[in-house]
Structure formats: structure tokens, C-alpha cells
Design an enzyme around this catalytic site. Structure first.
Site, PDB file in Angstrom:
ATOM      1  N   THR A 187       1.493   5.673  -7.398  1.00  0.00           N
ATOM      2  CA  THR A 187       2.431   4.931  -8.227  1.00  0.00           C
ATOM      3  C   THR A 187       1.696   3.787  -8.919  1.00  0.00           C
ATOM      4  O   THR A 187       0.892   3.102  -8.297  1.00  0.00           O
ATOM      5  CB  THR A 187       3.586   4.367  -7.370  1.00  0.00           C
ATOM      6  OG1 THR A 187       4.127   5.418  -6.576  1.00  0.00           O
ATOM      7  CG2 THR A 187       4.682   3.791  -8.237  1.00  0.00           C
ATOM      8  N   GLU A 210       0.817  -1.214   0.000  1.00  0.00           N
ATOM      9  CA  GLU A 210       0.000   0.000   0.000  1.00  0.00           C
ATOM     10  C   GLU A 210       0.851   1.264   0.000  1.00  0.00           C
ATOM     11  O   GLU A 210       0.493   2.260  -0.634  1.00  0.00           O
ATOM     12  CB  GLU A 210      -0.955   0.006   1.201  1.00  0.00           C
ATOM     13  CG  GLU A 210      -2.066  -1.036   1.112  1.00  0.00           C
ATOM     14  CD  GLU A 210      -2.937  -0.894  -0.129  1.00  0.00           C
ATOM     15  OE1 GLU A 210      -2.944   0.194  -0.728  1.00  0.00           O
ATOM     16  OE2 GLU A 210      -3.591  -1.879  -0.503  1.00  0.00           O
ATOM     17  N   ASP A 242      -9.350   5.869  -2.258  1.00  0.00           N
ATOM     18  CA  ASP A 242      -8.241   6.402  -3.049  1.00  0.00           C
ATOM     19  C   ASP A 242      -8.809   7.119  -4.279  1.00  0.00           C
ATOM     20  O   ASP A 242     -10.015   7.351  -4.368  1.00  0.00           O
ATOM     21  CB  ASP A 242      -7.300   5.266  -3.459  1.00  0.00           C
ATOM     22  CG  ASP A 242      -7.935   4.379  -4.516  1.00  0.00           C
ATOM     23  OD1 ASP A 242      -9.176   4.299  -4.563  1.00  0.00           O
ATOM     24  OD2 ASP A 242      -7.187   3.778  -5.314  1.00  0.00           O
ATOM     25  N   TYR A 292      -6.388   6.628   3.871  1.00  0.00           N
ATOM     26  CA  TYR A 292      -6.535   5.558   2.886  1.00  0.00           C
ATOM     27  C   TYR A 292      -5.798   4.292   3.321  1.00  0.00           C
ATOM     28  O   TYR A 292      -6.372   3.192   3.351  1.00  0.00           O
ATOM     29  CB  TYR A 292      -6.034   5.970   1.498  1.00  0.00           C
ATOM     30  CG  TYR A 292      -5.816   4.744   0.649  1.00  0.00           C
ATOM     31  CD1 TYR A 292      -6.902   4.078   0.100  1.00  0.00           C
ATOM     32  CD2 TYR A 292      -4.553   4.174   0.513  1.00  0.00           C
ATOM     33  CE1 TYR A 292      -6.732   2.888  -0.596  1.00  0.00           C
ATOM     34  CE2 TYR A 292      -4.370   2.990  -0.170  1.00  0.00           C
ATOM     35  CZ  TYR A 292      -5.457   2.352  -0.721  1.00  0.00           C
ATOM     36  OH  TYR A 292      -5.280   1.160  -1.379  1.00  0.00           O
ATOM     37  N   TYR A 321       9.079   9.734  -4.231  1.00  0.00           N
ATOM     38  CA  TYR A 321       8.439  10.050  -2.931  1.00  0.00           C
ATOM     39  C   TYR A 321       9.151   9.317  -1.797  1.00  0.00           C
ATOM     40  O   TYR A 321       8.570   8.478  -1.119  1.00  0.00           O
ATOM     41  CB  TYR A 321       6.955   9.695  -2.980  1.00  0.00           C
ATOM     42  CG  TYR A 321       6.109  10.648  -3.777  1.00  0.00           C
ATOM     43  CD1 TYR A 321       6.536  11.927  -4.054  1.00  0.00           C
ATOM     44  CD2 TYR A 321       4.865  10.261  -4.241  1.00  0.00           C
ATOM     45  CE1 TYR A 321       5.747  12.801  -4.793  1.00  0.00           C
ATOM     46  CE2 TYR A 321       4.068  11.135  -4.978  1.00  0.00           C
ATOM     47  CZ  TYR A 321       4.519  12.394  -5.246  1.00  0.00           C
ATOM     48  OH  TYR A 321       3.738  13.259  -5.969  1.00  0.00           O
ATOM     49  N   CYS A 338     -17.708   1.652 -20.156  1.00  0.00           N
ATOM     50  CA  CYS A 338     -19.017   1.487 -19.519  1.00  0.00           C
ATOM     51  C   CYS A 338     -19.763   0.237 -20.006  1.00  0.00           C
ATOM     52  O   CYS A 338     -20.515  -0.370 -19.241  1.00  0.00           O
ATOM     53  CB  CYS A 338     -19.867   2.727 -19.746  1.00  0.00           C
ATOM     54  SG  CYS A 338     -19.143   4.227 -19.022  1.00  0.00           S
ATOM     55  N   CYS A 374     -13.559   1.694 -15.029  1.00  0.00           N
ATOM     56  CA  CYS A 374     -13.985   3.080 -14.790  1.00  0.00           C
ATOM     57  C   CYS A 374     -12.761   3.995 -14.800  1.00  0.00           C
ATOM     58  O   CYS A 374     -12.446   4.681 -13.830  1.00  0.00           O
ATOM     59  CB  CYS A 374     -14.735   3.167 -13.459  1.00  0.00           C
ATOM     60  SG  CYS A 374     -15.697   4.685 -13.249  1.00  0.00           S
TER      61      CYS A 374
END
Length: 359
Positions: free
Chosen positions: A53, A47, A148, A130, A92, A209, A202
Site C-alpha cells: 500500500t 508496517e 521489501d 519483512y 487486504y 540515477c 531507485c
DNA sequence: TAATCGTGGAT
DNA sequence: TATCCAAGATT
């Protein structure tokens, strides 16, 4: 104290979502390395790596990381530089320093058992709303929202919400919705199913769809506005910055600099770097060397490149020179490096680009 | 609230 | 080429 009126989801819609989404997920979920078991430590690592990422980028890092640090205590006991090195190129970098610190805390204070309650787990460094919900639901089967970007996009379309998903208040609204929709028996699977749907069907642009299991209850699809959602405020363009990196050699070695503990690329190694007013500014390079007590000869431009961070756009000139003499001591963050040591220390990608010119 | 914090893939 | 943005957290 006025009570906020939250969106209430129709119970029959909740039923349809639970049934159709889970059915779709069990038939279409990807076989990802962190889905082999429910080891809370491995879920945790995955996570953190997955924050901002892509899955395809994370997979090889996750494999190597778990191979190198199979258990929470293996990671807790590892030297920080080795841990950072395992993160090299992922970006990060505060993520890995926070993870390492938090794992050491769990090892020392909680008997190496990842906390399974929201209060405790949320206090761990790098574990925000999250990630806390993701670990609790996926590893411990607890009913907790894990909202998220995928989930916010899916909910925005499913319920035709026009809230700006860049706002923190929107995430809270989404969490309230999630709690209504998450089934009690398989919260982890359901949270992953929401994210999987966002990743595979999505999608931000050109959502599929016609293949969506929730098409029959999707408000955006019914209104034909799926491409307009979610609403999100535009990001500022990155700040243009002119930089000079220095390759200061003496024989078979060159000077490298460990970056400060805070800020951009904190804790990573790099070449001595200065921001300059003019590109290829030899004058500013000379001044910098003088200021640090270095006498440098044969100074010249070795190369140029650009590098774009999320909020800074660097136009980099790499200038090389030979160090003839220097005042001791050198700045404490500096160190001499030989060519064979390049792959031992963690350099961020922007510095790898510069090092390529010489090695 | 808005800025900071990396990198690379997709459009 | 430019822009977006991807399983966000911290300050």
C-alpha cells in the site's frame, strides 16, 4: 547437505554504501507520521498498513487509527467491527483482523509489550519476515533484515542480480546480502534508508540515477541496465467474473450480508451477491431470491459498474427489488439495514460503489 | 511454488 | 485503456 554459496559483498563497498546512503537519508528522509518516535506499537501498525500500500494512501488511515487507538491496549480492547471499520477502504482486510488478534495476544501474554526477539515476534499473526525485521530494526535498534520490494529492487540493481524477485528464494538471498550491509549502530535507519532510496530515487521506472548516492558503486548503472532490473515474472491477468448485487428493500430498509470469515472481503459487509453466467441475468436473480425464501416485486436493473481486484475483474449488475414477503428466518448472515446505518458498518469499496446508487 | 487477498495511482 | 505495482503474509 550442500552449503549454498551466497553472494559476498566487498567490505569497501559496504563502507561506501553505509556512509553515502545514511548521509543521503538524513538529508532527504520524508517527515512521515510513524517517524515521530519509536513506539513499537505505532511502528507495527504502520508496517501492516504499508504492506502493498502506498505511503500517501496510508498516512490519513494511520493518523485516524492512532487517534482512535492510541495504545496497544486501546486496540486490544476495541470491538472487532470497530477496528475493521477503521480499516475500511484500505484493502487486504485480513491484515487488520490478524493485527487485532496479534495485539490481543501481546496484551494477554506479553504484558502489552511488543516482543523484541525474532522468534517470538514472527509467531504473531500477520507478522512475516519483512515486518518482523522492520519492527526489530526500527523500533528496537536490532540488526535484522527488512527486505521489501524496494530493497529487492535496490539490491538487484546495485549488485546486478537477475534473480526473479517474485520467488521466495530470492528474498532469502537478499536477506543474506542485507545482513552484510546493515551497520551495527543504526540498523533501523539503514533499513528505512534503503526503502526510502527505492521509493524516491531507485524507482521501478525511470530511476533517478544522477541523484543516487550509490551511483559510484552501482553495477546496473555501470552497465547501463538499470531499466532491465529487477527481473520479475509477469502476473496473471485478473479472472473475468460476472456478478449480480441485490438491493432488496422493504420500506426504508434493505438487506445486507456479512461476508464469510474467509476468502475475498472476509468479515466485511456487503449486498447479497451472486456470480452469474450472463450479465443482467434477471432469471438468476429471481432464482436466488426464491432459494432464500424471498418474494420480490418491481425487480429491475439499478445500475452497472466494474471493479478490479488484484486477481478478479468483476462486471457488476446491481438489481433492485421490493421484498413483499419472506420466510423466516432469513439466512443468518443477512440483516436489515436502514439508511442511517450505512456509515456505521464496514463496507468494502466495491460495495460502496453499489450503495452509491441508492444512498 | 503459486494462488489468494484490495485499492488506487502512475505510466 | 491496459498494465504495473506499492514498506507482504498466508496457505
Amino acid at each position: 547437505m550442500g552449503k549454498k554459496d551466497h553472494l559476498t559483498i566487498d567490505k569497501e563497498v559496504v563502507q561506501v554504501i553505509g556512509r553515502e546512503l545514511l548521509d543521503w537519508y538524513y538529508r532527504n528522509r520524508r517527515d512521515l507520521p510513524w517517524r515521530k518516535n519509536q513506539d513499537p506499537y505505532k511502528i507495527w501498525v504502520s508496517e501492516i498498513m504499508l504492506q502493498q500500500t502506498r505511503v500517501d494512501t496510508v498516512i490519513p488511515y494511520f493518523q485516524r487509527f492512532i487517534e482512535q487507538f492510541p495504545t496497544l491496549d486501546d486496540l486490544a480492547q476495541a470491538p472487532e467491527e470497530q477496528v475493521i471499520k477503521a480499516w475500511e477502504g484500505l484493502g487486504y482486510y485480513s491484515r487488520v483482523k490478524n493485527l487485532h488478534a496479534a495485539v490481543k495476544e501481546v496484551s494477554a501474554k506479553y504484558g502489552s509489550q511488543v516482543p523484541d526477539d525474532l522468534e517470538t515476534i514472527s509467531k504473531l499473526k500477520g507478522v512475516g519476515p519483512y515486518t518482523a525485521g522492520a519492527i526489530l530494526s526500527i523500533a528496537f535498534n536490532k540488526k535484522a533484515p527488512a527486505v521489501d520490494g524496494n530493497v529487492m529492487r535496490v539490491f538487484s540493481r546495485l549488485f546486478a542480480l537477475t534473480d526473479d524477485i517474485a520467488l521466495a528464494s530470492t528474498r532469502k538471498k537478499m536477506e543474506h546480502i542485507a545482513l552484510q550491509v546493515i551497520p551495527n549502530n543504526v540498523p533501523g535507519d539503514f533499513n528505512q534508508a534503503l526503502m526510502e532510496l527505492g521509493a524516491l530515487i531507485c524507482t521501478p521506472s525511470s530511476p533517478q540515477c544522477l541523484f543516487c548516492p550509490l551511483r559510484s558503486v552501482c553495477n546496473a548503472y555501470a552497465e547501463g541496465i538499470e531499466e532491465e532490473l529487477p527481473r520479475k515474472k509477469k502476473a496473471k491477468p485478473p479472472k473475468q467474473m460476472k456478478m449480480v448485487m441485490l438491493w432488496l428493500s422493504q420500506g426504508q430498509r434493505a438487506l445486507i450480508e456479512k461476508r464469510p470469515d474467509e476468502g475475498l472481503l472476509a468479515g466485511m459487509w456487503g449486498l447479497p451477491t451472486i456470480q452469474v453466467a450472463e450479465e443482467e441475468s434477471m432469471q438468476e436473480a429471481h432464482l436466488f431470491c426464491d432459494k432464500n425464501g424471498l418474494n420480490v416485486t418491481n425487480i429491475k436493473v439499478a445500475g452497472k459498474f466494474e471493479h478490479i481486484f488484484s486477481h478478479q475483474h468483476w462486471k457488476v449488475t446491481v438489481i433492485q427489488g421490493e421484498v413483499s414477503e419472506w420466510a423466516s428466518p432469513l439466512p443468518s448472515s443477512w440483516s436489515w439495514m436502514t439508511a442511517d446505518q450505512v456509515n456505521e458498518k464496514p463496507f468494502s469499496n466495491v460495495y460502496r460503489k453499489a450503495l452509491q446508487l441508492f444512498i
